[in-house]
Design an enzyme around this catalytic site. Structure first.
Site, PDB file in Angstrom:
ATOM      1  N   TYR A  25     -40.466 -32.754 -45.439  1.00 52.31           N
ATOM      2  CA  TYR A  25     -41.153 -31.702 -44.692  1.00 52.31           C
ATOM      3  C   TYR A  25     -41.620 -32.211 -43.337  1.00 52.31           C
ATOM      4  O   TYR A  25     -42.179 -33.295 -43.239  1.00 52.31           O
ATOM      5  CB  TYR A  25     -42.383 -31.183 -45.464  1.00 52.31           C
ATOM      6  CG  TYR A  25     -43.074 -30.077 -44.698  1.00 52.31           C
ATOM      7  CD1 TYR A  25     -42.601 -28.774 -44.774  1.00 52.31           C
ATOM      8  CD2 TYR A  25     -44.150 -30.339 -43.853  1.00 52.31           C
ATOM      9  CE1 TYR A  25     -43.191 -27.757 -44.041  1.00 52.31           C
ATOM     10  CE2 TYR A  25     -44.741 -29.324 -43.123  1.00 52.31           C
ATOM     11  CZ  TYR A  25     -44.262 -28.038 -43.222  1.00 52.31           C
ATOM     12  OH  TYR A  25     -44.838 -27.025 -42.497  1.00 52.31           O
ATOM     13  N   TRP A  69     -41.786 -31.077 -38.748  1.00 53.15           N
ATOM     14  CA  TRP A  69     -41.251 -30.335 -37.605  1.00 53.15           C
ATOM     15  C   TRP A  69     -40.178 -31.088 -36.852  1.00 53.15           C
ATOM     16  O   TRP A  69     -39.509 -30.514 -35.984  1.00 53.15           O
ATOM     17  CB  TRP A  69     -42.385 -29.941 -36.660  1.00 53.15           C
ATOM     18  CG  TRP A  69     -42.909 -28.594 -36.997  1.00 53.15           C
ATOM     19  CD1 TRP A  69     -43.433 -28.209 -38.203  1.00 53.15           C
ATOM     20  CD2 TRP A  69     -42.952 -27.450 -36.131  1.00 53.15           C
ATOM     21  NE1 TRP A  69     -43.803 -26.890 -38.131  1.00 53.15           N
ATOM     22  CE2 TRP A  69     -43.519 -26.405 -36.874  1.00 53.15           C
ATOM     23  CE3 TRP A  69     -42.579 -27.224 -34.819  1.00 53.15           C
ATOM     24  CZ2 TRP A  69     -43.716 -25.137 -36.334  1.00 53.15           C
ATOM     25  CZ3 TRP A  69     -42.775 -25.954 -34.292  1.00 53.15           C
ATOM     26  CH2 TRP A  69     -43.333 -24.930 -35.051  1.00 53.15           C
TER      27      TRP A  69
HETATM   28  N1  LIG Z   1     -56.028 -30.425 -41.967  1.00 51.34           N
HETATM   29  C1  LIG Z   1     -54.902 -29.789 -41.617  1.00 51.34           C
HETATM   30  N2  LIG Z   1     -53.714 -30.340 -41.883  1.00 51.34           N
HETATM   31  C2  LIG Z   1     -52.580 -29.710 -41.529  1.00 51.34           C
HETATM   32  C3  LIG Z   1     -52.636 -28.467 -40.867  1.00 51.34           C
HETATM   33  C4  LIG Z   1     -53.906 -27.889 -40.601  1.00 51.34           C
HETATM   34  O1  LIG Z   1     -54.020 -26.784 -40.035  1.00 51.34           O
HETATM   35  N3  LIG Z   1     -55.014 -28.595 -40.975  1.00 51.34           N
HETATM   36  N4  LIG Z   1     -51.466 -27.841 -40.508  1.00 51.34           N
HETATM   37  C5  LIG Z   1     -50.296 -28.136 -41.313  1.00 51.34           C
HETATM   38  C6  LIG Z   1     -49.095 -27.583 -40.709  1.00 51.34           C
HETATM   39  S1  LIG Z   1     -49.117 -25.891 -40.418  1.00 51.34           S
HETATM   40  C7  LIG Z   1     -47.990 -28.309 -40.463  1.00 51.34           C
HETATM   41  S2  LIG Z   1     -46.569 -27.495 -39.960  1.00 51.34           S
HETATM   42  C8  LIG Z   1     -47.953 -29.756 -40.696  1.00 51.34           C
HETATM   43  C9  LIG Z   1     -47.141 -30.509 -39.634  1.00 51.34           C
HETATM   44  O2  LIG Z   1     -46.800 -31.745 -40.099  1.00 51.34           O
HETATM   45  P1  LIG Z   1     -45.486 -32.517 -39.577  1.00 51.34           P
HETATM   46  O3  LIG Z   1     -44.433 -31.545 -39.202  1.00 51.34           O
HETATM   47  O4  LIG Z   1     -45.142 -33.555 -40.578  1.00 51.34           O
HETATM   48  O5  LIG Z   1     -46.045 -33.197 -38.260  1.00 51.34           O
HETATM   49  P2  LIG Z   1     -45.291 -33.782 -36.986  1.00 51.34           P
HETATM   50  O6  LIG Z   1     -46.295 -34.616 -36.293  1.00 51.34           O
HETATM   51  O7  LIG Z   1     -44.663 -32.678 -36.207  1.00 51.34           O
HETATM   52  O8  LIG Z   1     -44.194 -34.728 -37.625  1.00 51.34           O
HETATM   53  C10 LIG Z   1     -42.846 -34.723 -37.259  1.00 51.34           C
HETATM   54  C11 LIG Z   1     -42.349 -36.162 -37.267  1.00 51.34           C
HETATM   55  O9  LIG Z   1     -40.943 -36.145 -36.997  1.00 51.34           O
HETATM   56  C12 LIG Z   1     -40.642 -37.211 -36.108  1.00 51.34           C
HETATM   57  N5  LIG Z   1     -39.383 -36.889 -35.415  1.00 51.34           N
HETATM   58  C13 LIG Z   1     -39.201 -36.178 -34.281  1.00 51.34           C
HETATM   59  N6  LIG Z   1     -37.892 -36.100 -33.976  1.00 51.34           N
HETATM   60  C14 LIG Z   1     -37.225 -36.777 -34.933  1.00 51.34           C
HETATM   61  C15 LIG Z   1     -35.846 -37.042 -35.160  1.00 51.34           C
HETATM   62  O10 LIG Z   1     -34.957 -36.618 -34.430  1.00 51.34           O
HETATM   63  N7  LIG Z   1     -35.526 -37.763 -36.271  1.00 51.34           N
HETATM   64  C16 LIG Z   1     -36.468 -38.249 -37.117  1.00 51.34           C
HETATM   65  N8  LIG Z   1     -36.065 -38.957 -38.167  1.00 51.34           N
HETATM   66  N9  LIG Z   1     -37.792 -38.004 -36.929  1.00 51.34           N
HETATM   67  C17 LIG Z   1     -38.161 -37.270 -35.854  1.00 51.34           C
HETATM   68  C18 LIG Z   1     -41.837 -37.264 -35.189  1.00 51.34           C
HETATM   69  O11 LIG Z   1     -41.910 -38.522 -34.532  1.00 51.34           O
HETATM   70  C19 LIG Z   1     -42.981 -37.004 -36.163  1.00 51.34           C
HETATM   71  O12 LIG Z   1     -43.500 -38.184 -36.704  1.00 51.34           O
HETATM   72  O13 LIG Z   1     -49.284 -30.276 -40.723  1.00 51.34           O
HETATM   73  C20 LIG Z   1     -50.101 -29.595 -41.675  1.00 51.34           C
HETATM   74  N10 LIG Z   1     -51.372 -30.286 -41.809  1.00 51.34           N
HETATM   75  N1  LIG Z   2     -50.575 -26.754 -29.452  1.00 50.24           N
HETATM   76  C1  LIG Z   2     -50.125 -26.606 -30.719  1.00 50.24           C
HETATM   77  N2  LIG Z   2     -49.718 -25.386 -31.146  1.00 50.24           N
HETATM   78  C2  LIG Z   2     -49.280 -25.237 -32.422  1.00 50.24           C
HETATM   79  C3  LIG Z   2     -49.210 -26.325 -33.323  1.00 50.24           C
HETATM   80  C4  LIG Z   2     -49.668 -27.595 -32.850  1.00 50.24           C
HETATM   81  O1  LIG Z   2     -49.665 -28.587 -33.576  1.00 50.24           O
HETATM   82  N3  LIG Z   2     -50.103 -27.696 -31.554  1.00 50.24           N
HETATM   83  N4  LIG Z   2     -48.730 -26.140 -34.595  1.00 50.24           N
HETATM   84  C5  LIG Z   2     -47.891 -24.961 -34.857  1.00 50.24           C
HETATM   85  C6  LIG Z   2     -47.803 -24.695 -36.288  1.00 50.24           C
HETATM   86  S1  LIG Z   2     -46.781 -25.693 -37.230  1.00 50.24           S
HETATM   87  C7  LIG Z   2     -48.436 -23.685 -36.897  1.00 50.24           C
HETATM   88  S2  LIG Z   2     -48.221 -23.428 -38.582  1.00 50.24           S
HETATM   89  C8  LIG Z   2     -49.286 -22.763 -36.150  1.00 50.24           C
HETATM   90  C9  LIG Z   2     -50.589 -22.502 -36.908  1.00 50.24           C
HETATM   91  O2  LIG Z   2     -51.270 -21.434 -36.377  1.00 50.24           O
HETATM   92  P1  LIG Z   2     -52.693 -21.056 -37.009  1.00 50.24           P
HETATM   93  O3  LIG Z   2     -52.691 -21.320 -38.445  1.00 50.24           O
HETATM   94  O4  LIG Z   2     -52.996 -19.694 -36.572  1.00 50.24           O
HETATM   95  O5  LIG Z   2     -53.595 -22.145 -36.278  1.00 50.24           O
HETATM   96  P2  LIG Z   2     -54.980 -22.868 -36.592  1.00 50.24           P
HETATM   97  O6  LIG Z   2     -55.293 -23.524 -35.285  1.00 50.24           O
HETATM   98  O7  LIG Z   2     -54.934 -23.694 -37.808  1.00 50.24           O
HETATM   99  O8  LIG Z   2     -55.963 -21.684 -36.882  1.00 50.24           O
HETATM  100  C10 LIG Z   2     -56.169 -20.660 -35.934  1.00 50.24           C
HETATM  101  C11 LIG Z   2     -57.619 -20.318 -35.869  1.00 50.24           C
HETATM  102  O9  LIG Z   2     -58.043 -19.792 -37.114  1.00 50.24           O
HETATM  103  C12 LIG Z   2     -59.441 -19.959 -37.140  1.00 50.24           C
HETATM  104  N5  LIG Z   2     -59.931 -20.065 -38.486  1.00 50.24           N
HETATM  105  C13 LIG Z   2     -59.854 -21.108 -39.337  1.00 50.24           C
HETATM  106  N6  LIG Z   2     -60.445 -20.786 -40.507  1.00 50.24           N
HETATM  107  C14 LIG Z   2     -60.897 -19.526 -40.359  1.00 50.24           C
HETATM  108  C15 LIG Z   2     -61.588 -18.623 -41.204  1.00 50.24           C
HETATM  109  O10 LIG Z   2     -61.920 -18.908 -42.357  1.00 50.24           O
HETATM  110  N7  LIG Z   2     -61.860 -17.399 -40.699  1.00 50.24           N
HETATM  111  C16 LIG Z   2     -61.507 -17.017 -39.445  1.00 50.24           C
HETATM  112  N8  LIG Z   2     -61.790 -15.786 -39.047  1.00 50.24           N
HETATM  113  N9  LIG Z   2     -60.881 -17.851 -38.623  1.00 50.24           N
HETATM  114  C17 LIG Z   2     -60.573 -19.080 -39.086  1.00 50.24           C
HETATM  115  C18 LIG Z   2     -59.785 -21.198 -36.379  1.00 50.24           C
HETATM  116  O11 LIG Z   2     -60.857 -20.911 -35.521  1.00 50.24           O
HETATM  117  C19 LIG Z   2     -58.509 -21.531 -35.656  1.00 50.24           C
HETATM  118  O12 LIG Z   2     -58.722 -21.751 -34.285  1.00 50.24           O
HETATM  119  O13 LIG Z   2     -49.612 -23.297 -34.881  1.00 50.24           O
HETATM  120  C20 LIG Z   2     -48.454 -23.723 -34.166  1.00 50.24           C
HETATM  121  N10 LIG Z   2     -48.875 -23.998 -32.817  1.00 50.24           N
HETATM  122 MO   LIG Z   3     -47.120 -25.273 -39.460  1.00 51.83          MO
END
Ligand SMILES: Nc1nc2c(c(=O)[nH]1)N[C@H]1C(S)=C(S)[C@@H](COP(=O)(O)OP(=O)(O)OC[C@H]3O[C@@H](n4cnc5c(=O)[nH]c(N)nc54)[C@H](O)[C@@H]3O)O[C@H]1N2
Ligand SMILES: Nc1nc2c(c(=O)[nH]1)N[C@H]1C(S)=C(S)[C@@H](COP(=O)(O)OP(=O)(O)OC[C@H]3O[C@@H](n4cnc5c(=O)[nH]c(N)nc54)[C@H](O)[C@@H]3O)O[C@H]1N2
Ligand SMILES: [Mo]
Length: 772
Positions: free
Chosen positions: A110, A112
């Site tokens: 898993y 990005w």
């Molecule tokens: N507390 C908390 N935790 C969260 C979240 C949150 O809201 N709160 N959000 C969650 C969400 S929505 C997501 S999507 C996840 C994201 O979690 P991840 O998708 O695991 O995070 P990334 O840092 O994007 O990791 C991608 C990795 O791929 C590597 N990479 C990039 N290009 C390549 C390539 O070409 N080949 C290889 N082999 N590797 C490559 C990058 O260097 C990086 O280390 O985190 C989750 N974790």
């Molecule tokens: N710059 C940047 N953009 C990203 C990403 C990144 O790593 N960096 N990650 C991407 C990915 S993989 C994903 S999945 C999306 C995620 O997109 P979201 O899940 O929408 O993003 P978050 O920032 O986790 O949460 C959005 C907002 O929800 C609010 N929130 C949290 N808990 C609660 C709650 O209980 N109630 C209410 N009302 N609000 C709450 C917080 O204030 C937060 O700012 O973002 C994407 N966009």
């Molecule tokens: Mo995500």
């Protein structure tokens, strides 16, 4: 001809000086380009954190699989020649599949990864693992664990909804009131998987405000919304949105403001829900008075908003963050339910949105077609886990778990293979993951960077970044198809994931199956040709490959007159028989007999209030407890590019900023910029205090993505010196229905840190030595 590249944070022009790439620049079509990408070149050339050569952990090299797993992340690596490393990985895969079967290989991968449809690391890994007999996979995402499982029962799959959100031009023209839970964070809309272009959300919001739309932002953080004009901010208690939505529903119902005709024709199960609203299930009517102490919002305001919603063209939106919490299904189910009660679903500017602002694609008018896609083959192993149950799987082989109404068993994993993700970024309760991570005999990671996960592997194979290889950039409903040309040589001895898997497949007698005898350019041509028919079906004529490659990009947006505004569920509203939904009844299910039939303790057949195990009960944390929001970071994508100058520029004294209310800071003797310690029973980290009255009292916001950098604290416990919130978050499921990630349900304590400051060392390579 210009050269372009595509990244998850935008499409950029590549500029050269004296034949060498000098910098990236935004494309002129992008009115709100993301600065994240401008830092990408430097981050990829950062010798301090790039993996240069295949590297094997000392103990594993000396003693073989399973040696001193507790030293993962604590001991150094030996750099070995490619052929040796490939022989080792192939032999180990072969040993494990023969001794324990392919169902003992976890290859979920898993993450990005990076943009580009061919060199997509996760797809490459799945294709390879399928070619050698299969692997244990994962379902759903950290992004949308609860929503992905729930929404098909209630209205439609998340993919369908996301790809057909009401577009910004329609919102501007018709929406009078935009009520959003969790804002429409511009920082998040910088991103769309594969390459957002152009960025449409900041301009979309501003134009709506200029046209007179009124915004109400219901969120613990005020700056989740920016419209260029004033808006109302309701600083709700985190995780109490369900109570507020129930109270809005109750007011509509009690005052007869709900649309009976819509509920009759387009929905099923309203009567069951109405009985719950009246309190017939538990003796408690879900009135505004009931919700006020739970949400921290006065009853009179709740009622007034319900009336205003019924009296105007109203769009209700919920950020994905709301469902990344305990019982995360409930607010999503209720957003649909309240929108159904208002009867505006399928009308221009009314209804609901599930994630305007979560990624850039929402509300796009670019036609949808399946872009170039690498086939992953067939997986002979049936075992899977819901993605966020990683530690549970490693810690509890053979134990049962529930998922979407069925009981399954955790497999017994001997080998973990990861390419394209960073579990020591993304998983909750990292100290628990450290323990779980000691279970497998072998861990193989492909990575361009010495991430916290790479440091905890047994064998690290250095992967190239997008700028170092040729690829095709495409993102769902985004405007440009991009010829992503290689613009610089691979760093060190790094290789493309495809090249690595090809070598491994050769050693495991699966080369032909994996490669189909194609090199990279042959694959790009084939993938491009494969998607031409589906593009044509969507009204987009793609030129031949050579022209595309020479041109550098193709504009997929038809002439404006051919791109009419989109209205979510418009055809369902026009004819619910001909355009029945894919739910069991073909209607919107306010009560789901199917979910009720699952008999799950924490997810009944209709939306209802369940108290989270960690939240600010009564609006205040007992005894100094604070609610932690670990939202997405502004200056990077997850952990990616945290080493860049841009991301590091936002840190304070090397530590990640944590935002808190000035009064919560004052109570603890904390001033702006002070280094603080956040902790709970699960872990502790340092961060730098930033004071803001845009954060609700009792709430702290520490974004994800600071590279996990644990040190031993003076008392012997583990302390992350950098500011990674996942040492604090709970590793519990959203519910027994979905088993999604519940990171946003988390309480912590916070104090000024007065001891000697440990250094942040994670941007320096681990201890490395070469074989003599
Ligand atoms: N507390 C908390 N935790 C969260 C979240 C949150 O809201 N709160 N959000 C969650 C969400 S929505 C997501 S999507 C996840 C994201 O979690 P991840 O998708 O695991 O995070 P990334 O840092 O994007 O990791 C991608 C990795 O791929 C590597 N990479 C990039 N290009 C390549 C390539 O070409 N080949 C290889 N082999 N590797 C490559 C990058 O260097 C990086 O280390 O985190 C989750 N974790
Ligand atoms: N710059 C940047 N953009 C990203 C990403 C990144 O790593 N960096 N990650 C991407 C990915 S993989 C994903 S999945 C999306 C995620 O997109 P979201 O899940 O929408 O993003 P978050 O920032 O986790 O949460 C959005 C907002 O929800 C609010 N929130 C949290 N808990 C609660 C709650 O209980 N109630 C209410 N009302 N609000 C709450 C917080 O204030 C937060 O700012 O973002 C994407 N966009
Ligand atoms: Mo995500």
């Amino acid at each position: 001809m210009k050269t372009y590249t595509s990244a998850h944070w935008g499409v950029y022009e590549v500029h050269y000086q004296k034949g060498e790439v000098s910098h990236l620049a935004p494309i002129p079509e992008d009115e709100s380009p993301s600065p994240i990408g401008l830092s990408m070149l430097d981050a990829c050339r950062d010798a301090g954190v790039r993996v240069a050569r295949p590297s094997v952990r000392e103990s594993w090299l000396r003693h073989g699989p399973g040696a001193h797993p507790e030293r993962r992340g604590r001991e150094g690596f030996v750099e070995v020649p490619w052929d040796e490393a490939l022989d080792m990985v192939a032999a180990e895969l072969d040993r494990v599949r023969k001794a324990h079967g392919n169902a003992s290989i976890f290859g979920g991968c898993y993450g990005w990864s990076s943009a580009g449809r061919f060199h997509h690391a996760q797809s490459q890994a799945h294709r390879f693992l399928n070619a050698i007999g299969g692997y244990v996979s994962h379902r759903d995402s950290y992004s949308l664990g609860a929503a992905r499982v729930l929404m098909p029962h209630v209205v439609a799959p998340m993919e369908t909804l996301m790809a057909s959100h009401t577009s910004w031009d329609v919102l501007r023209e018709h929406t009078e009131l935009f009520v959003t839970f969790g804002g429409v964070p511009e920082k998040n809309a910088q991103i769309s998987a594969g390459g957002p272009s152009p960025h449409r959300i900041p301009g979309g919001l501003r134009r709506m405000a200029q046209a007179g739309t009124r915004f109400v932002n219901i969120s613990p953080l005020r700056d989740d919304l920016a419209t260029g004009a004033g808006f109302e901010w309701w600083a709700i208690v985190p995780n109490s949105d369900t109570a507020l939505l129930l109270a809005l529903a109750h007011t509509l119902y009690a005052e007869g403001l709900h649309d009976e005709a819509f509920l009759q024709r387009y929905c099923v199960g309203f009567e069951v829900f109405a009985a719950y609203l009246r309190g017939e299930e538990d003796g408690q009517p879900k009135s505004a008075e009931w919700a006020a102490p739970l949400t921290g919002i006065e009853a009179a305001r709740i009622r007034a908003l319900a009336r205003e919603m019924a009296g105007s063209r109203c769009m209700i939106n919920a950020a994905w963050g709301l469902q990344r919490a305990e019982h995360g299904e409930q607010p999503y189910w209720l957003v649909v339910t309240v929108a159904a009660m208002l009867g505006q679903i399928g009308l221009p500017g009314g209804g609901f949105g599930v994630g305007y602002g979560s990624v850039n694609m929402m509300g796009s008018t670019v036609p949808k077609f399946s872009g170039p896609t690498l086939s992953q083959g067939r997986n002979a192993v049936r075992d899977f886990i819901p993605v966020a149950r990683l530690s549970d799987m490693l810690l509890s082989p053979g134990q049962p778990f529930q998922y979407n109404g069925v009981t399954y068993q955790y497999p017994d994993i001997r080998l973990v293979y990861w390419a394209g993700g960073n579990p020591f970024h993304h998983h909750q309760d990292l100290n628990r993951l450290e323990l779980a991570w000691q279970r497998p005999e072998t861990i193989v990671v492909h990575e361009p960077f010495w991430t916290s996960t790479a440091r905890r592997a047994d064998i690290v194979l250095p992967a190239t970044t997008t700028l170092e290889r040729d690829d095709i950039g495409y993102s769902n409903r985004e405007r440009f198809l991009v010829a992503m040309k290689r613009v610089m040589p691979p760093y060190g001895e790094s290789r493309d994931d495809y090249a690595i898997f090809t070598e491994l497949a050769r050693r495991l007698d699966a080369e032909e199956l994996f490669t189909e005898s194609r090199d990279t350019m042959q694959w790009l041509r084939a993938l491009y040709a494969d998607c031409q028919p589906s593009a044509a079906g969507a009204g987009v004529t793609l030129p031949d490959f050579d022209r595309f490659w020479e041109q550098g990009r193709i504009d997929l947006l038809p002439e404006p007159e051919r791109a009419p505004g989109v209205i979510l569920l418009e055809s369902f509203r026009q004819d619910p028989e001909a355009h029945a939904l894919t739910t069991p009844s073909g209607r919107i299910e306010i009560h789901s007999e199917r979910i009720a039939g699952f008999g799950i303790a924490d997810c009944a057949g209709h939306p209802r209030w369940y108290e989270p195990s960690e939240w600010l009960r009564g609006g205040q944390g007992e005894d100094g407890l604070l609610h932690l929001i670990s939202d997405q970071p502004q200056t990077r994508l997850h952990s990616q590019l945290d080493n860049s100058a841009y991301s590091r520029g936002m840190k304070i004294g090397l530590r990640e900023p944590v935002r808190l209310h000035p009064e919560d800071a004052a109570e603890r003797g904390i001033a702006e910029g002070d280094i603080v310690r956040l902790w709970n029973a699960r872990g502790a980290c340092l961060a730098a205090a930033v004071l803001s009255d845009g954060v609700r009292r009792g709430v702290v916001a520490l974004s994800t993505g600071a590279w996990f950098d644990p040190v031993v604290a003076p008392d012997g416990s583990s302390l992350d010196s950098h500011g990674n919130p996942n040492v604090l978050t709970q590793d519990v499921p959203s519910s027994g229905l979905s088993q999604g990630c519940a990171a946003h349900s988390c309480l912590v304590r916070l104090e000024r840190y007065t001891q000697a400051l440990p250094p942040v060392t994670v941007f320096e390579p681990p201890a490395l030595r070469s074989v003599a």
